[in-house]
Scaffold this motif. Structure first.
Motif, PDB file in Angstrom:
ATOM      1  N   GLU A  57      -5.406 -17.000  16.139  1.00 41.13           N
ATOM      2  CA  GLU A  57      -5.554 -17.829  17.347  1.00 41.13           C
ATOM      3  C   GLU A  57      -6.322 -18.979  17.019  1.00 41.13           C
ATOM      4  O   GLU A  57      -6.365 -20.145  17.686  1.00 41.13           O
ATOM      5  N   HIS A  58      -6.846 -18.956  15.811  1.00 42.25           N
ATOM      6  CA  HIS A  58      -7.796 -19.950  15.513  1.00 42.25           C
ATOM      7  C   HIS A  58      -7.075 -20.755  14.234  1.00 42.25           C
ATOM      8  O   HIS A  58      -7.936 -21.328  13.253  1.00 42.25           O
ATOM      9  N   GLY A  59      -5.775 -20.743  14.017  1.00 35.45           N
ATOM     10  CA  GLY A  59      -5.208 -21.444  13.054  1.00 35.45           C
ATOM     11  C   GLY A  59      -4.823 -20.747  11.723  1.00 35.45           C
ATOM     12  O   GLY A  59      -4.298 -21.241  10.694  1.00 35.45           O
ATOM     13  N   ALA A  60      -5.242 -19.292  11.700  1.00 35.41           N
ATOM     14  CA  ALA A  60      -4.801 -18.797  10.372  1.00 35.41           C
ATOM     15  C   ALA A  60      -3.291 -18.628  10.256  1.00 35.41           C
ATOM     16  O   ALA A  60      -2.530 -18.287  11.090  1.00 35.41           O
ATOM     17  N   ARG A  61      -3.010 -19.366   9.085  1.00 34.58           N
ATOM     18  CA  ARG A  61      -1.407 -18.940   8.719  1.00 34.58           C
ATOM     19  C   ARG A  61      -0.852 -17.605   8.332  1.00 34.58           C
ATOM     20  O   ARG A  61      -1.562 -16.761   7.436  1.00 34.58           O
ATOM     21  N   LEU A  62      -0.115 -17.232   8.881  1.00 31.63           N
ATOM     22  CA  LEU A  62       0.798 -15.805   8.928  1.00 31.63           C
ATOM     23  C   LEU A  62       1.414 -15.499   7.736  1.00 31.63           C
ATOM     24  O   LEU A  62       1.571 -14.366   7.326  1.00 31.63           O
ATOM     25  N   GLY A  63       1.986 -16.469   7.156  1.00 34.82           N
ATOM     26  CA  GLY A  63       2.725 -16.126   5.939  1.00 34.82           C
ATOM     27  C   GLY A  63       2.231 -16.609   4.693  1.00 34.82           C
ATOM     28  O   GLY A  63       2.857 -16.530   3.659  1.00 34.82           O
ATOM     29  N   LEU A  64       0.722 -16.865   4.621  1.00 34.64           N
ATOM     30  CA  LEU A  64       0.187 -17.081   3.215  1.00 34.64           C
ATOM     31  C   LEU A  64       0.091 -15.749   2.188  1.00 34.64           C
ATOM     32  O   LEU A  64       0.167 -14.826   2.904  1.00 34.64           O
ATOM     33  N   ARG A  65       0.301 -16.201   0.964  1.00 29.60           N
ATOM     34  CA  ARG A  65       0.618 -15.003   0.057  1.00 29.60           C
ATOM     35  C   ARG A  65      -0.554 -14.883  -0.918  1.00 29.60           C
ATOM     36  O   ARG A  65      -1.256 -16.070  -1.049  1.00 29.60           O
ATOM     37  N   VAL A  67      -1.938 -13.941  -4.941  1.00 33.95           N
ATOM     38  CA  VAL A  67      -1.140 -14.324  -6.166  1.00 33.95           C
ATOM     39  C   VAL A  67      -0.016 -13.513  -6.555  1.00 33.95           C
ATOM     40  O   VAL A  67       1.048 -13.785  -7.074  1.00 33.95           O
ATOM     41  N   HIS A  68       0.156 -12.304  -5.908  1.00 35.60           N
ATOM     42  CA  HIS A  68       1.089 -11.313  -6.195  1.00 35.60           C
ATOM     43  C   HIS A  68       2.041 -11.265  -5.110  1.00 35.60           C
ATOM     44  O   HIS A  68       2.974 -10.498  -5.111  1.00 35.60           O
ATOM     45  N   GLY A  69       1.983 -12.190  -4.156  1.00 36.61           N
ATOM     46  CA  GLY A  69       2.903 -12.536  -3.057  1.00 36.61           C
ATOM     47  C   GLY A  69       2.912 -11.573  -1.836  1.00 36.61           C
ATOM     48  O   GLY A  69       3.932 -11.442  -1.222  1.00 36.61           O
ATOM     49  N   TRP A  70       1.826 -10.993  -1.865  1.00 37.30           N
ATOM     50  CA  TRP A  70       1.754 -10.140  -0.657  1.00 37.30           C
ATOM     51  C   TRP A  70       1.242 -10.928   0.571  1.00 37.30           C
ATOM     52  O   TRP A  70       0.326 -11.829   0.597  1.00 37.30           O
ATOM     53  N   THR A  71       1.805 -10.700   1.708  1.00 37.88           N
ATOM     54  CA  THR A  71       1.529 -11.369   2.784  1.00 37.88           C
ATOM     55  C   THR A  71       0.395 -10.276   3.539  1.00 37.88           C
ATOM     56  O   THR A  71       0.427  -9.220   3.057  1.00 37.88           O
ATOM     57  N   PRO A  72       0.012 -10.742   4.724  1.00 38.72           N
ATOM     58  CA  PRO A  72      -0.867  -9.756   5.623  1.00 38.72           C
ATOM     59  C   PRO A  72       0.138  -8.444   6.082  1.00 38.72           C
ATOM     60  O   PRO A  72      -0.513  -7.418   5.844  1.00 38.72           O
ATOM     61  N   ALA A  73       1.458  -8.637   6.243  1.00 37.23           N
ATOM     62  CA  ALA A  73       2.198  -7.600   6.246  1.00 37.23           C
ATOM     63  C   ALA A  73       2.156  -6.296   5.369  1.00 37.23           C
ATOM     64  O   ALA A  73       2.128  -5.191   5.521  1.00 37.23           O
ATOM     65  N   HIS A  74       2.167  -6.855   4.168  1.00 37.37           N
ATOM     66  CA  HIS A  74       2.197  -6.017   2.754  1.00 37.37           C
ATOM     67  C   HIS A  74       1.095  -5.071   3.073  1.00 37.37           C
ATOM     68  O   HIS A  74       0.873  -3.970   2.655  1.00 37.37           O
ATOM     69  N   PHE A  75      -0.200  -5.651   3.244  1.00 37.88           N
ATOM     70  CA  PHE A  75      -1.476  -4.838   3.159  1.00 37.88           C
ATOM     71  C   PHE A  75      -1.360  -3.746   4.228  1.00 37.88           C
ATOM     72  O   PHE A  75      -1.714  -2.788   4.397  1.00 37.88           O
ATOM     73  N   ALA A  76      -0.706  -4.510   5.474  1.00 31.79           N
ATOM     74  CA  ALA A  76      -0.990  -3.356   6.620  1.00 31.79           C
ATOM     75  C   ALA A  76      -0.249  -2.222   6.459  1.00 31.79           C
ATOM     76  O   ALA A  76      -0.259  -1.122   6.857  1.00 31.79           O
ATOM     77  N   ALA A  77       1.149  -2.702   5.803  1.00 29.14           N
ATOM     78  CA  ALA A  77       2.041  -1.471   5.458  1.00 29.14           C
ATOM     79  C   ALA A  77       1.584  -0.609   4.514  1.00 29.14           C
ATOM     80  O   ALA A  77       1.687   0.880   4.658  1.00 29.14           O
ATOM     81  N   GLU A  78       0.797  -1.135   3.470  1.00 30.69           N
ATOM     82  CA  GLU A  78       0.602  -0.116   2.126  1.00 30.69           C
ATOM     83  C   GLU A  78      -0.461   0.798   2.930  1.00 30.69           C
ATOM     84  O   GLU A  78      -0.485   2.061   2.689  1.00 30.69           O
ATOM     85  N   LEU A  79      -1.433   0.360   3.859  1.00 29.77           N
ATOM     86  CA  LEU A  79      -2.528   1.236   4.170  1.00 29.77           C
ATOM     87  C   LEU A  79      -2.077   1.990   5.582  1.00 29.77           C
ATOM     88  O   LEU A  79      -2.980   2.727   6.197  1.00 29.77           O
ATOM     89  N   GLY A  80      -0.849   1.605   6.286  1.00 27.56           N
ATOM     90  CA  GLY A  80      -0.343   2.524   7.438  1.00 27.56           C
ATOM     91  C   GLY A  80      -1.252   2.046   8.756  1.00 27.56           C
ATOM     92  O   GLY A  80      -1.254   2.721   9.518  1.00 27.56           O
ATOM     93  N   GLU A 147       3.874 -22.762   0.378  1.00 27.33           N
ATOM     94  CA  GLU A 147       4.414 -23.564  -0.447  1.00 27.33           C
ATOM     95  C   GLU A 147       3.801 -23.468  -1.729  1.00 27.33           C
ATOM     96  O   GLU A 147       4.192 -23.460  -2.962  1.00 27.33           O
ATOM     97  N   GLU A 148       2.363 -23.183  -1.738  1.00 29.57           N
ATOM     98  CA  GLU A 148       1.387 -23.346  -2.991  1.00 29.57           C
ATOM     99  C   GLU A 148       2.054 -22.120  -3.620  1.00 29.57           C
ATOM    100  O   GLU A 148       2.070 -22.195  -5.049  1.00 29.57           O
ATOM    101  N   TRP A 149       2.200 -20.742  -3.025  1.00 27.01           N
ATOM    102  CA  TRP A 149       2.517 -19.689  -3.940  1.00 27.01           C
ATOM    103  C   TRP A 149       3.941 -19.684  -4.595  1.00 27.01           C
ATOM    104  O   TRP A 149       4.233 -19.441  -5.786  1.00 27.01           O
ATOM    105  N   GLN A 150       4.870 -20.297  -3.635  1.00 27.20           N
ATOM    106  CA  GLN A 150       6.222 -20.389  -4.101  1.00 27.20           C
ATOM    107  C   GLN A 150       6.068 -21.347  -5.415  1.00 27.20           C
ATOM    108  O   GLN A 150       6.966 -21.099  -6.542  1.00 27.20           O
ATOM    109  N   GLU A 151       5.341 -22.425  -5.700  1.00 27.09           N
ATOM    110  CA  GLU A 151       5.103 -23.296  -6.653  1.00 27.09           C
ATOM    111  C   GLU A 151       4.703 -22.670  -7.709  1.00 27.09           C
ATOM    112  O   GLU A 151       4.978 -22.599  -8.749  1.00 27.09           O
ATOM    113  N   ALA A 152       3.607 -21.751  -7.579  1.00 27.72           N
ATOM    114  CA  ALA A 152       3.026 -21.005  -8.695  1.00 27.72           C
ATOM    115  C   ALA A 152       4.090 -19.832  -9.334  1.00 27.72           C
ATOM    116  O   ALA A 152       4.158 -19.751 -10.481  1.00 27.72           O
TER     117      ALA A 152
END
Length: 162
Positions: A57-65, A67-80, A147-152
Protein backbone atom coordinates in the motif's frame (compact mmCIF):
# COMPACT_ATOMS: atom_id res chain seq x y z
CA UNK A 1 20.17 -4.15 7.43
CA UNK A 2 18.18 -0.91 7.22
CA UNK A 3 15.61 0.05 9.81
CA UNK A 4 12.63 -0.67 7.53
CA UNK A 5 14.08 -4.07 6.59
CA UNK A 6 14.42 -4.94 10.28
CA UNK A 7 10.89 -3.82 11.13
CA UNK A 8 9.48 -5.79 8.18
CA UNK A 9 11.45 -8.90 9.14
CA UNK A 10 10.03 -8.95 12.66
CA UNK A 11 6.55 -7.88 11.54
CA UNK A 12 6.48 -4.70 13.62
CA UNK A 13 3.50 -3.05 11.91
CA UNK A 14 3.64 0.10 14.01
CA UNK A 15 7.32 0.67 13.23
CA UNK A 16 6.85 -0.11 9.53
CA UNK A 17 3.93 2.31 9.30
CA UNK A 18 5.80 5.01 11.19
CA UNK A 19 8.83 4.73 8.90
CA UNK A 20 6.69 4.71 5.77
CA UNK A 21 4.53 7.68 6.84
CA UNK A 22 7.59 9.76 7.64
CA UNK A 23 8.94 8.76 4.22
CA UNK A 24 12.13 8.09 6.08
CA UNK A 25 12.76 4.84 4.21
CA UNK A 26 12.29 3.63 0.65
CA UNK A 27 10.04 0.54 0.62
CA UNK A 28 12.02 -0.70 -2.41
CA UNK A 29 15.52 -0.26 -0.97
CA UNK A 30 17.68 -3.28 -1.66
CA UNK A 31 19.88 -4.57 1.13
CA UNK A 32 23.20 -5.32 -0.56
CA UNK A 33 24.42 -7.24 2.49
CA UNK A 34 21.48 -9.64 2.19
CA UNK A 35 21.38 -10.50 -1.54
CA UNK A 36 19.39 -7.35 -2.44
CA UNK A 37 16.35 -8.27 -0.36
CA UNK A 38 13.78 -5.53 0.01
CA UNK A 39 11.58 -5.09 3.09
CA UNK A 40 8.86 -6.94 1.15
CA UNK A 41 11.13 -9.96 0.68
CA UNK A 42 11.75 -10.05 4.44
CA UNK A 43 8.06 -9.74 5.32
CA UNK A 44 7.11 -12.49 2.84
CA UNK A 45 9.89 -14.79 4.08
CA UNK A 46 8.79 -14.37 7.69
CA UNK A 47 5.08 -14.82 6.89
CA UNK A 48 4.01 -11.34 7.98
CA UNK A 49 0.93 -10.98 5.78
CA UNK A 50 -0.21 -7.62 7.14
CA UNK A 51 3.30 -6.20 6.79
CA UNK A 52 3.30 -7.34 3.14
CA UNK A 53 -0.05 -5.58 2.67
CA UNK A 54 1.16 -2.38 4.31
CA UNK A 55 4.38 -2.27 2.29
CA UNK A 56 2.41 -2.80 -0.90
CA UNK A 57 0.00 0.00 0.00
CA UNK A 58 2.99 2.30 0.46
CA UNK A 59 4.63 1.62 -2.88
CA UNK A 60 6.64 -1.56 -2.43
CA UNK A 61 7.16 -3.11 -5.86
CA UNK A 62 5.92 -6.69 -5.87
CA UNK A 63 8.19 -7.98 -8.63
CA UNK A 64 11.62 -6.95 -7.39
CA UNK A 65 14.13 -9.78 -7.19
CA UNK A 66 17.12 -10.67 -5.08
CA UNK A 67 20.55 -11.33 -6.56
CA UNK A 68 19.43 -14.93 -7.13
CA UNK A 69 16.19 -13.91 -8.84
CA UNK A 70 13.87 -14.61 -5.94
CA UNK A 71 10.62 -12.66 -5.74
CA UNK A 72 8.68 -12.33 -2.47
CA UNK A 73 6.59 -15.29 -3.69
CA UNK A 74 9.68 -17.51 -3.77
CA UNK A 75 10.36 -16.83 -0.09
CA UNK A 76 6.73 -17.35 0.92
CA UNK A 77 6.55 -20.61 -1.04
CA UNK A 78 9.82 -21.96 0.36
CA UNK A 79 8.61 -21.45 3.91
CA UNK A 80 4.96 -22.42 3.36
CA UNK A 81 3.33 -19.05 4.02
CA UNK A 82 0.05 -19.64 2.20
CA UNK A 83 -1.62 -16.45 3.47
CA UNK A 84 1.24 -14.37 2.05
CA UNK A 85 0.99 -16.19 -1.29
CA UNK A 86 -2.75 -15.55 -1.39
CA UNK A 87 -2.23 -11.87 -0.68
CA UNK A 88 0.54 -11.52 -3.28
CA UNK A 89 -1.69 -13.21 -5.85
CA UNK A 90 -4.61 -10.91 -5.03
CA UNK A 91 -2.29 -7.93 -5.56
CA UNK A 92 -1.24 -9.33 -8.98
CA UNK A 93 2.32 -9.91 -7.86
CA UNK A 94 4.35 -12.16 -10.13
CA UNK A 95 4.01 -15.61 -8.62
CA UNK A 96 5.23 -17.62 -11.58
CA UNK A 97 8.65 -16.16 -12.34
CA UNK A 98 11.73 -18.37 -12.50
CA UNK A 99 14.69 -17.60 -10.28
CA UNK A 100 18.32 -17.73 -11.41
CA UNK A 101 18.28 -21.54 -11.21
CA UNK A 102 15.03 -21.83 -13.17
CA UNK A 103 12.73 -22.59 -10.22
CA UNK A 104 9.31 -21.02 -9.83
CA UNK A 105 7.74 -20.57 -6.39
CA UNK A 106 5.59 -23.67 -6.96
CA UNK A 107 8.76 -25.77 -7.33
CA UNK A 108 10.11 -24.48 -4.03
CA UNK A 109 6.82 -25.34 -2.32
CA UNK A 110 7.09 -28.85 -3.81
CA UNK A 111 10.69 -29.29 -2.65
CA UNK A 112 9.83 -28.29 0.92
CA UNK A 113 6.60 -30.29 1.06
CA UNK A 114 4.12 -27.44 1.37
CA UNK A 115 1.29 -29.17 -0.47
CA UNK A 116 -1.30 -26.50 0.36
CA UNK A 117 0.97 -23.92 -1.29
CA UNK A 118 1.60 -26.19 -4.28
CA UNK A 119 -2.12 -26.64 -4.91
CA UNK A 120 -2.76 -22.93 -4.52
CA UNK A 121 0.15 -21.89 -6.75
CA UNK A 122 -0.85 -24.24 -9.57
CA UNK A 123 -4.29 -22.59 -9.70
CA UNK A 124 -2.90 -19.12 -9.11
CA UNK A 125 -0.40 -19.44 -11.98
CA UNK A 126 -3.25 -20.12 -14.41
CA UNK A 127 -5.25 -17.21 -13.03
CA UNK A 128 -2.20 -14.93 -13.20
CA UNK A 129 -1.58 -15.84 -16.84
CA UNK A 130 -5.21 -15.12 -17.71
CA UNK A 131 -5.05 -11.80 -15.87
CA UNK A 132 -1.80 -10.84 -17.62
CA UNK A 133 -3.38 -11.56 -20.99
CA UNK A 134 -6.46 -9.50 -20.11
CA UNK A 135 -4.28 -6.66 -18.79
CA UNK A 136 -2.23 -6.60 -22.00
CA UNK A 137 -5.39 -6.52 -24.12
CA UNK A 138 -6.79 -3.63 -22.08
CA UNK A 139 -3.60 -1.61 -21.69
CA UNK A 140 -3.30 -2.24 -17.96
CA UNK A 141 0.30 -2.00 -16.83
CA UNK A 142 1.55 -4.69 -14.47
CA UNK A 143 4.60 -4.27 -12.27
CA UNK A 144 6.09 -7.70 -12.93
CA UNK A 145 9.60 -6.91 -14.04
CA UNK A 146 12.80 -5.94 -12.33
CA UNK A 147 14.97 -4.16 -14.86
CA UNK A 148 17.97 -3.95 -12.53
CA UNK A 149 17.95 -7.71 -11.93
CA UNK A 150 17.42 -8.49 -15.62
CA UNK A 151 20.41 -6.35 -16.58
CA UNK A 152 22.64 -8.01 -13.97
CA UNK A 153 21.38 -11.42 -15.12
CA UNK A 154 22.23 -10.56 -18.75
CA UNK A 155 25.69 -9.31 -17.76
CA UNK A 156 26.39 -12.49 -15.80
CA UNK A 157 25.45 -14.67 -18.77
CA UNK A 158 27.52 -12.53 -21.15
CA UNK A 159 30.63 -12.78 -18.97
CA UNK A 160 30.24 -16.56 -18.70
CA UNK A 161 29.98 -16.92 -22.48
CA UNK A 162 33.11 -14.82 -23.17
Amino acid sequence: MAELHQAAAIGDLDQVLQLLKKQKCDPNQRDIDWSNKTPLHWAAAKGHTETVRMLSEHGARLGLRTVHGWTPAHFAAELGHLSVLRLLHSLHAPIDKKNYCGDKPVRLAEIYGHQDCVQFLKRAEQEAQAYSKMAAENGIALDESDEEWQEAHREAHTSIET
